[in-house]
Scaffold this motif. Structure first.
Motif, PDB file in Angstrom:
ATOM      1  N   THR A  82       2.688   7.068 -11.014  1.00  0.00           N
ATOM      2  CA  THR A  82       3.597   8.496 -10.893  1.00  0.00           C
ATOM      3  C   THR A  82       4.334   8.410  -9.558  1.00  0.00           C
ATOM      4  N   TYR A  83       3.460   7.935  -8.514  1.00  0.00           N
ATOM      5  CA  TYR A  83       4.071   7.878  -7.165  1.00  0.00           C
ATOM      6  C   TYR A  83       5.263   6.916  -7.168  1.00  0.00           C
ATOM      7  N   SER A 133       1.775   8.644   0.710  1.00  0.00           N
ATOM      8  CA  SER A 133       0.571   8.798  -0.499  1.00  0.00           C
ATOM      9  C   SER A 133       0.161   7.813  -1.361  1.00  0.00           C
ATOM     10  N   ILE A 134       1.355   6.849  -1.675  1.00  0.00           N
ATOM     11  CA  ILE A 134       1.150   5.654  -2.504  1.00  0.00           C
ATOM     12  C   ILE A 134       0.611   4.589  -1.531  1.00  0.00           C
ATOM     13  N   SER A 170       5.914  10.590  -0.144  1.00  0.00           N
ATOM     14  CA  SER A 170       5.455   9.744  -1.198  1.00  0.00           C
ATOM     15  C   SER A 170       4.971   8.392  -0.753  1.00  0.00           C
ATOM     16  N   TYR A 171       5.855   7.761   0.121  1.00  0.00           N
ATOM     17  CA  TYR A 171       5.277   6.244   0.413  1.00  0.00           C
ATOM     18  C   TYR A 171       3.953   6.477   1.339  1.00  0.00           C
ATOM     19  N   CYS A 228       7.858   8.673  -8.680  1.00  0.00           N
ATOM     20  CA  CYS A 228       8.502   9.752  -7.805  1.00  0.00           C
ATOM     21  C   CYS A 228       9.308   9.270  -6.789  1.00  0.00           C
ATOM     22  N   ILE A 229       8.883   8.023  -6.220  1.00  0.00           N
ATOM     23  CA  ILE A 229       9.568   7.191  -5.099  1.00  0.00           C
ATOM     24  C   ILE A 229      11.052   6.590  -5.586  1.00  0.00           C
TER      25      ILE A 229
END
Length: 135
Positions: free
Chosen positions: A11-12, A42-43, A39-40, A15-16
């Protein structure tokens, strides 16, 4: 929960991809950049949880790169600098986990330097003091 991590990573990544596309197509819309950096970050956290140190390091580095660029373009933006400090702190924690202690020390020093500046500039902000305390 560990069964959901691969799904979260996928999902990330989606999103990225979307946020990279938006940022690339709209370079004057600064609002896309902080979300992309988050996002970066979080992943990278997800990669850390699954022992994917190289991928985590690359993702944290990308978050730092984006936030450093935003900081240069918006030198008075404390929230950007706070995110940058958090990114450096997260990278430092990763380096400790993978026994890259000199790199961890450098990352933590950067996080502390940024956080101390923020606390000095905005002594009434609990948010910036909390970031410093967590380094």
């Amino acid at each position: 929960m560990t069964g959901q991590i691969p799904e979260a990573i996928a999902t990330y990544l989606r999103c990225i991809s979307i946020r990279e596309s938006l940022a690339g197509q709209n370079p004057t819309v600064i609002a896309y950049q902080p979300d992309l950096a988050q996002s970066y970050n979080s992943i990278a956290d997800m990669y850390r949880m699954t022992g994917q140190g190289v991928d985590a390091q690359e993702a944290y580095a990308r978050a730092i790169e984006i936030n450093e660029s935003l900081d240069q373009e918006n030198p008075g933006a404390a929230k950007i600098r706070n995110r940058l400090a958090q990114n450096h702190s997260n990278l430092g924690s990763l380096y400790v986990e993978i026994a890259k202690f000199e790199d961890a020390l450098q990352a933590y020093r950067q996080a502390i330097e940024i956080s101390e500046q923020l606390v000095h500039e905005k002594p009434d902000s609990d948010e910036y003091a909390a970031t410093l305390a967590l380094v």
